[in-house]
Scaffold this motif. Structure first.
Motif, PDB file in Angstrom:
ATOM      1  N   SER A  46     -12.249 -99.487 -56.143  1.00  0.00           N
ATOM      2  CA  SER A  46     -11.396 -98.798 -55.180  1.00  0.00           C
ATOM      3  C   SER A  46     -10.044 -98.538 -55.832  1.00  0.00           C
ATOM      4  CB  SER A  46     -11.239 -99.613 -53.890  1.00  0.00           C
ATOM      5  OG  SER A  46     -10.534-100.797 -54.138  1.00  0.00           O
ATOM      6  N   VAL A  47      -9.411 -97.453 -55.428  1.00  0.00           N
ATOM      7  CA  VAL A  47      -8.120 -97.057 -55.984  1.00  0.00           C
ATOM      8  C   VAL A  47      -7.101 -96.974 -54.855  1.00  0.00           C
ATOM      9  CG1 VAL A  47      -9.098 -95.861 -57.980  1.00  0.00           C
ATOM     10  CG2 VAL A  47      -8.746 -94.602 -55.854  1.00  0.00           C
ATOM     11  N   GLU A  48      -5.838 -96.873 -55.213  1.00  0.00           N
ATOM     12  CA  GLU A  48      -4.747 -96.894 -54.243  1.00  0.00           C
ATOM     13  C   GLU A  48      -4.584 -95.547 -53.530  1.00  0.00           C
ATOM     14  OE1 GLU A  48      -2.145 -98.580 -51.853  1.00  0.00           O
ATOM     15  OE2 GLU A  48      -3.319 -99.668 -53.326  1.00  0.00           O
ATOM     16  N   VAL A  49      -5.683 -95.106 -52.912  1.00  0.00           N
ATOM     17  CA  VAL A  49      -5.687 -93.873 -52.126  1.00  0.00           C
ATOM     18  C   VAL A  49      -6.475 -94.160 -50.853  1.00  0.00           C
ATOM     19  CG1 VAL A  49      -6.387 -91.444 -52.061  1.00  0.00           C
ATOM     20  CG2 VAL A  49      -5.652 -92.457 -54.224  1.00  0.00           C
ATOM     21  N   LEU A  50      -5.877 -93.894 -49.713  1.00  0.00           N
ATOM     22  CA  LEU A  50      -6.587 -94.104 -48.458  1.00  0.00           C
ATOM     23  C   LEU A  50      -7.731 -93.105 -48.329  1.00  0.00           C
ATOM     24  CD1 LEU A  50      -3.617 -94.639 -45.983  1.00  0.00           C
ATOM     25  CD2 LEU A  50      -5.090 -96.372 -47.000  1.00  0.00           C
ATOM     26  N   SER A  51      -8.859 -93.566 -47.849  1.00  0.00           N
ATOM     27  CA  SER A  51     -10.007 -92.684 -47.660  1.00  0.00           C
ATOM     28  C   SER A  51      -9.739 -91.717 -46.505  1.00  0.00           C
ATOM     29  CB  SER A  51     -11.262 -93.501 -47.362  1.00  0.00           C
ATOM     30  OG  SER A  51     -12.353 -92.629 -47.099  1.00  0.00           O
ATOM     31  N   THR A  52      -9.976 -90.453 -46.742  1.00  0.00           N
ATOM     32  CA  THR A  52      -9.813 -89.452 -45.685  1.00  0.00           C
ATOM     33  C   THR A  52     -10.921 -89.550 -44.651  1.00  0.00           C
ATOM     34  OG1 THR A  52     -11.069 -87.807 -46.931  1.00  0.00           O
ATOM     35  CG2 THR A  52      -8.676 -87.807 -47.229  1.00  0.00           C
ATOM     36  N   LEU A  53     -11.966 -90.302 -44.948  1.00  0.00           N
ATOM     37  CA  LEU A  53     -13.104 -90.413 -44.039  1.00  0.00           C
ATOM     38  C   LEU A  53     -13.023 -91.634 -43.136  1.00  0.00           C
ATOM     39  CD1 LEU A  53     -15.712 -89.289 -46.629  1.00  0.00           C
ATOM     40  CD2 LEU A  53     -14.978 -88.026 -44.622  1.00  0.00           C
ATOM     41  N   SER A  54     -11.903 -92.310 -43.108  1.00  0.00           N
ATOM     42  CA  SER A  54     -11.724 -93.483 -42.267  1.00  0.00           C
ATOM     43  C   SER A  54     -11.023 -93.093 -40.975  1.00  0.00           C
ATOM     44  CB  SER A  54     -10.878 -94.527 -43.003  1.00  0.00           C
ATOM     45  OG  SER A  54     -10.391 -95.487 -42.097  1.00  0.00           O
ATOM     46  N   SER A  55     -11.654 -93.388 -39.844  1.00  0.00           N
ATOM     47  CA  SER A  55     -11.014 -93.078 -38.561  1.00  0.00           C
ATOM     48  C   SER A  55      -9.766 -93.940 -38.364  1.00  0.00           C
ATOM     49  CB  SER A  55     -12.001 -93.248 -37.402  1.00  0.00           C
ATOM     50  OG  SER A  55     -12.491 -94.564 -37.363  1.00  0.00           O
ATOM     51  N   ALA A  56      -9.756 -95.172 -38.878  1.00  0.00           N
ATOM     52  CA  ALA A  56      -8.562 -96.016 -38.765  1.00  0.00           C
ATOM     53  C   ALA A  56      -7.392 -95.395 -39.523  1.00  0.00           C
ATOM     54  CB  ALA A  56      -8.849 -97.426 -39.289  1.00  0.00           C
ATOM     55  N   ASN A  57      -7.657 -94.849 -40.721  1.00  0.00           N
ATOM     56  CA  ASN A  57      -6.606 -94.184 -41.483  1.00  0.00           C
ATOM     57  C   ASN A  57      -6.086 -92.959 -40.731  1.00  0.00           C
ATOM     58  OD1 ASN A  57      -6.965 -96.065 -43.516  1.00  0.00           O
ATOM     59  ND2 ASN A  57      -8.127 -94.707 -44.836  1.00  0.00           N
ATOM     60  N   LEU A  58      -6.996 -92.142 -40.230  1.00  0.00           N
ATOM     61  CA  LEU A  58      -6.607 -90.945 -39.486  1.00  0.00           C
ATOM     62  C   LEU A  58      -5.821 -91.313 -38.239  1.00  0.00           C
ATOM     63  CD1 LEU A  58      -6.667 -87.898 -38.924  1.00  0.00           C
ATOM     64  CD2 LEU A  58      -8.895 -88.253 -37.836  1.00  0.00           C
ATOM     65  N   ASP A  59      -6.293 -92.304 -37.488  1.00  0.00           N
ATOM     66  CA  ASP A  59      -5.607 -92.701 -36.252  1.00  0.00           C
ATOM     67  C   ASP A  59      -4.198 -93.212 -36.530  1.00  0.00           C
ATOM     68  OD1 ASP A  59      -7.915 -92.011 -34.884  1.00  0.00           O
ATOM     69  OD2 ASP A  59      -8.577 -94.091 -34.606  1.00  0.00           O
ATOM     70  N   ALA A  60      -4.027 -94.045 -37.554  1.00  0.00           N
ATOM     71  CA  ALA A  60      -2.702 -94.579 -37.885  1.00  0.00           C
ATOM     72  C   ALA A  60      -1.764 -93.463 -38.330  1.00  0.00           C
ATOM     73  CB  ALA A  60      -2.813 -95.651 -38.968  1.00  0.00           C
ATOM     74  N   ASP A  61      -2.259 -92.559 -39.162  1.00  0.00           N
ATOM     75  CA  ASP A  61      -1.439 -91.436 -39.628  1.00  0.00           C
ATOM     76  C   ASP A  61      -1.055 -90.545 -38.447  1.00  0.00           C
ATOM     77  OD1 ASP A  61      -0.166 -90.386 -41.875  1.00  0.00           O
ATOM     78  OD2 ASP A  61      -1.798 -89.007 -42.335  1.00  0.00           O
ATOM     79  N   THR A  62      -1.999 -90.298 -37.558  1.00  0.00           N
ATOM     80  CA  THR A  62      -1.738 -89.456 -36.386  1.00  0.00           C
ATOM     81  C   THR A  62      -0.690 -90.091 -35.485  1.00  0.00           C
ATOM     82  OG1 THR A  62      -3.971 -88.541 -36.465  1.00  0.00           O
ATOM     83  CG2 THR A  62      -2.804 -88.360 -34.371  1.00  0.00           C
ATOM     84  N   ARG A  63      -0.823 -91.388 -35.217  1.00  0.00           N
ATOM     85  CA  ARG A  63       0.159 -92.075 -34.355  1.00  0.00           C
ATOM     86  C   ARG A  63       1.557 -92.012 -34.971  1.00  0.00           C
ATOM     87  NH1 ARG A  63      -3.965 -95.679 -33.949  1.00  0.00           N
ATOM     88  NH2 ARG A  63      -2.941 -97.158 -35.352  1.00  0.00           N
ATOM     89  N   ALA A  64       1.650 -92.224 -36.278  1.00  0.00           N
ATOM     90  CA  ALA A  64       2.952 -92.166 -36.937  1.00  0.00           C
ATOM     91  C   ALA A  64       3.552 -90.766 -36.846  1.00  0.00           C
ATOM     92  CB  ALA A  64       2.817 -92.597 -38.400  1.00  0.00           C
ATOM     93  N   TYR A  65       2.730 -89.749 -37.074  1.00  0.00           N
ATOM     94  CA  TYR A  65       3.234 -88.375 -37.027  1.00  0.00           C
ATOM     95  C   TYR A  65       3.664 -87.988 -35.615  1.00  0.00           C
ATOM     96  CZ  TYR A  65       3.682 -83.398 -37.780  1.00  0.00           C
ATOM     97  OH  TYR A  65       4.179 -82.127 -37.841  1.00  0.00           O
ATOM     98  N   VAL A  66       2.892 -88.379 -34.629  1.00  0.00           N
ATOM     99  CA  VAL A  66       3.251 -88.077 -33.234  1.00  0.00           C
ATOM    100  C   VAL A  66       4.577 -88.748 -32.883  1.00  0.00           C
ATOM    101  CG1 VAL A  66       2.584 -88.490 -30.824  1.00  0.00           C
ATOM    102  CG2 VAL A  66       0.916 -87.562 -32.446  1.00  0.00           C
ATOM    103  N   ALA A  67       4.752 -90.006 -33.296  1.00  0.00           N
ATOM    104  CA  ALA A  67       6.011 -90.705 -33.034  1.00  0.00           C
ATOM    105  C   ALA A  67       7.178 -90.000 -33.726  1.00  0.00           C
ATOM    106  CB  ALA A  67       5.911 -92.161 -33.487  1.00  0.00           C
TER     107      ALA A  67
END
Length: 161
Positions: A52-73
């Motif tokens: 694994s490398v230091e890049v978040l997987s784009t296919l993770s719903s947890a990654n998408l949800d966290a990024d979305t919550r941060a952007y909305v805030a």
């Protein structure tokens, strides 16, 4: 953000924010430490070697949800502090999303998606716009036309990788 807005206003400037979110320059260096400390919840990309490398997987719903919550805030706060002044004129979403060291994510979820069907919306778009594709993509499209098109059989695996 508030300090940048105050500085811009003090000098009668406008601001364009660049939202790094989960990715910047093919790596996830700007994600919070609590995300980096929890790869089970926020999975990383796996490359061909299985590492694994230091890049978040784009296919993770947890990654998408966290990024979305941060952007909305971020956007809610921006609206609260700048809707009357319009200091911010634009926001660029992400920056050079990609992967260094491999052509794609090879985690189990990515492999499953790659083995699956390409969304018809994408294949239809590419077919409708084949004469306006980026030259390198258009060349591949023409070369594979005899084999059923760029995405042979409607599968990602027809693309290589």
């Amino acid at each position: 953000m508030d300090g940048l807005l105050a500085g811009a206003r003090q000098h009668n400037l406008r601001v364009v924010f660049l939202w790094f979110g989960s990715w910047k320059n093919g790596i996830s260096s700007f994600v919070p430490a609590w995300v980096k400390a929890n790869p089970e919840r926020f999975p990383r990309v796996r490359i061909k070697s299985g590492r694994s490398v230091e890049v978040l997987s784009t296919l993770s719903s947890a990654n998408l949800d966290a990024d979305t919550r941060a952007y909305v805030a971020f956007m809610r706060h921006l609206r609260a502090v700048d809707s009357d002044r319009h200091t911010v004129v634009m926001i660029q979403m992400q920056n050079e999303v990609g992967l260094l060291g491999d052509s794609r994510d090879r985690c189990a979820g990515a492999d499953a998606a790659f083995a699956g069907a390409v969304p018809p919306g994408l294949t239809d778009y590419l077919a409708r716009n084949k004469d306006r594709l980026f030259p390198a993509l258009a060349q591949i499209w023409r070369r594979r036309a005899a084999a059923g098109g760029l995405l042979a059989g409607g599968l990602w695996s027809g693309c290589g990788g």
